[in-house]
Scaffold this active site. Structure first.
Site, PDB file in Angstrom:
ATOM      1  N   ASN A   1       0.842  -1.201   0.000  1.00 51.04           N
ATOM      2  CA  ASN A   1       0.000   0.000   0.000  1.00 51.04           C
ATOM      3  C   ASN A   1       0.876   1.250   0.000  1.00 51.04           C
ATOM      4  O   ASN A   1       1.966   1.279   0.591  1.00 51.04           O
ATOM      5  CB  ASN A   1      -1.018   0.003   1.140  1.00 51.04           C
ATOM      6  CG  ASN A   1      -0.441  -0.216   2.520  1.00 51.04           C
ATOM      7  OD1 ASN A   1       0.580  -0.869   2.683  1.00 51.04           O
ATOM      8  ND2 ASN A   1      -1.094   0.328   3.525  1.00 51.04           N
ATOM      9  N   ILE A   2       0.397   2.252  -0.714  1.00 49.93           N
ATOM     10  CA  ILE A   2       1.123   3.513  -0.874  1.00 49.93           C
ATOM     11  C   ILE A   2       0.145   4.638  -0.534  1.00 49.93           C
ATOM     12  O   ILE A   2      -0.785   4.910  -1.306  1.00 49.93           O
ATOM     13  CB  ILE A   2       1.664   3.670  -2.313  1.00 49.93           C
ATOM     14  CG1 ILE A   2       2.549   2.473  -2.692  1.00 49.93           C
ATOM     15  CG2 ILE A   2       2.440   4.986  -2.453  1.00 49.93           C
ATOM     16  CD1 ILE A   2       2.965   2.431  -4.160  1.00 49.93           C
ATOM     17  N   GLU A   3       0.349   5.232   0.634  1.00 50.09           N
ATOM     18  CA  GLU A   3      -0.572   6.280   1.081  1.00 50.09           C
ATOM     19  C   GLU A   3      -0.129   7.650   0.568  1.00 50.09           C
ATOM     20  O   GLU A   3       0.925   7.798  -0.055  1.00 50.09           O
ATOM     21  CB  GLU A   3      -0.672   6.237   2.610  1.00 50.09           C
ATOM     22  CG  GLU A   3      -1.246   4.894   3.073  1.00 50.09           C
ATOM     23  CD  GLU A   3      -1.513   4.800   4.556  1.00 50.09           C
ATOM     24  OE1 GLU A   3      -1.010   5.647   5.329  1.00 50.09           O
ATOM     25  OE2 GLU A   3      -2.238   3.860   4.939  1.00 50.09           O
TER      26      GLU A   3
ATOM     27  N   CYS B   1      -3.994   0.738  -2.619  1.00 53.39           N
ATOM     28  CA  CYS B   1      -3.873  -0.493  -1.829  1.00 53.39           C
ATOM     29  C   CYS B   1      -2.808  -1.428  -2.416  1.00 53.39           C
ATOM     30  O   CYS B   1      -2.470  -1.357  -3.604  1.00 53.39           O
ATOM     31  CB  CYS B   1      -5.189  -1.260  -1.812  1.00 53.39           C
ATOM     32  SG  CYS B   1      -6.540  -0.414  -0.992  1.00 53.39           S
TER      33      CYS B   1
ATOM     34  N   GLU C   1      -3.034  -4.538  -3.195  1.00 52.21           N
ATOM     35  CA  GLU C   1      -3.528  -5.406  -4.270  1.00 52.21           C
ATOM     36  C   GLU C   1      -3.461  -4.699  -5.622  1.00 52.21           C
ATOM     37  O   GLU C   1      -3.037  -5.276  -6.625  1.00 52.21           O
ATOM     38  CB  GLU C   1      -4.987  -5.817  -4.003  1.00 52.21           C
ATOM     39  CG  GLU C   1      -5.179  -6.629  -2.736  1.00 52.21           C
ATOM     40  CD  GLU C   1      -5.452  -5.787  -1.496  1.00 52.21           C
ATOM     41  OE1 GLU C   1      -4.897  -4.664  -1.385  1.00 52.21           O
ATOM     42  OE2 GLU C   1      -6.209  -6.247  -0.640  1.00 52.21           O
TER      43      GLU C   1
ATOM     44  N   CYS D   1     -10.546  -4.477  -0.396  1.00 52.54           N
ATOM     45  CA  CYS D   1     -11.596  -3.466  -0.486  1.00 52.54           C
ATOM     46  C   CYS D   1     -12.335  -3.585  -1.817  1.00 52.54           C
ATOM     47  O   CYS D   1     -11.893  -4.282  -2.741  1.00 52.54           O
ATOM     48  CB  CYS D   1     -10.999  -2.061  -0.325  1.00 52.54           C
ATOM     49  SG  CYS D   1     -10.221  -1.408  -1.808  1.00 52.54           S
TER      50      CYS D   1
ATOM     51  N   CYS E   1     -10.345  -2.745  -5.046  1.00 58.53           N
ATOM     52  CA  CYS E   1      -9.389  -3.788  -5.449  1.00 58.53           C
ATOM     53  C   CYS E   1     -10.109  -4.996  -6.030  1.00 58.53           C
ATOM     54  O   CYS E   1      -9.633  -5.612  -6.987  1.00 58.53           O
ATOM     55  CB  CYS E   1      -8.518  -4.190  -4.263  1.00 58.53           C
ATOM     56  SG  CYS E   1      -7.350  -2.878  -3.823  1.00 58.53           S
TER      57      CYS E   1
HETATM   58  N1  THU Z   1      -5.258  -1.511   2.481  1.00 60.09           N
HETATM   59  C1  THU Z   1      -4.685  -2.310   1.531  1.00 60.09           C
HETATM   60  O1  THU Z   1      -3.617  -1.991   1.010  1.00 60.09           O
HETATM   61  N2  THU Z   1      -5.322  -3.450   1.204  1.00 60.09           N
HETATM   62  C2  THU Z   1      -6.423  -3.964   1.835  1.00 60.09           C
HETATM   63  O2  THU Z   1      -6.878  -5.055   1.509  1.00 60.09           O
HETATM   64  C3  THU Z   1      -7.038  -3.177   2.912  1.00 60.09           C
HETATM   65  C4  THU Z   1      -6.539  -1.790   3.080  1.00 60.09           C
HETATM   66  C5  THU Z   1      -4.524  -0.307   2.916  1.00 60.09           C
HETATM   67  C6  THU Z   1      -5.083   1.004   2.485  1.00 60.09           C
HETATM   68  C7  THU Z   1      -4.532   1.925   3.558  1.00 60.09           C
HETATM   69  O3  THU Z   1      -3.216   2.315   3.213  1.00 60.09           O
HETATM   70  C8  THU Z   1      -4.470   1.066   4.796  1.00 60.09           C
HETATM   71  O4  THU Z   1      -4.495  -0.276   4.332  1.00 60.09           O
HETATM   72  C9  THU Z   1      -5.597   1.291   5.767  1.00 60.09           C
HETATM   73  O5  THU Z   1      -6.828   1.197   5.150  1.00 60.09           O
END
Ligand code: THU
Length: 130
Positions: free
Chosen positions: A42-44, A53, A55, A84, A87
């Site tokens: 995941n890259i915020e 996310c 995925e 989510c 994804c």
């Molecule tokens: N996130 C994912 O990367 N994949 C998931 O299946 C659930 C959520 C990430 C998004 C965000 O950076 C953090 O988790 C919290 O939601």
């Protein structure tokens, strides 16, 4: 490739996660039909809604390298968890019957499902065909 092995790639991919806001590190590993593994994290973003996310990062990583056929994805989520909606839609684009192996941050497999089970009656490429 077995679920546990693909999941170990997902666990490793968590190390690259950029999640300074949630501190929730997620990793994903996609198994391509040709046997290659493509990972993602995941890259915020400071503009929170632009977060990507793990995925989708894995899918974009593979597609950007010319690979579009996938048989399975393993996802390492702290405490276990499920992809989510965004994804699920992106995974559906490439293979609705793709296996989905869900695990935790320690590589413990929690459950096995599929994209079509997670996203029934999906809108997909066939809906745009004439
Ligand atoms: N996130 C994912 O990367 N994949 C998931 O299946 C659930 C959520 C990430 C998004 C965000 O950076 C953090 O988790 C919290 O939601």
């Amino acid at each position: 490739m077995e679920a546990e092995e693909l999941l170990s790639h997902a666990v490793e991919a968590r190390n690259s996660a950029y999640a300074p806001y949630s501190k929730f590190l997620v990793g994903a590993a996609l198994l391509a039909k040709n046997g290659e593994v493509f990972t993602g994290c995941n890259i915020e973003n400071a503009s929170y809604g632009l977060t990507n996310c793990a995925e989708r990062t894995a899918v974009f990583n593979a597609v950007s390298k010319g690979v579009k056929e996938f048989t399975a994805i393993a996802i390492a989520v702290p405490g276990g968890g499920s992809p989510c909606g965004a994804c699920r839609q992106v995974l559906n684009e490439f293979n609705p019957t793709m296996k989905v192996w869900l695990g935790d941050e320690n590589g413990q497999l929690k459950s096995e499902t599929s994209v079509d089970a997670l996203l029934p009656d999906a809108f997909g490429p066939e809906n745009l065909a004439e």
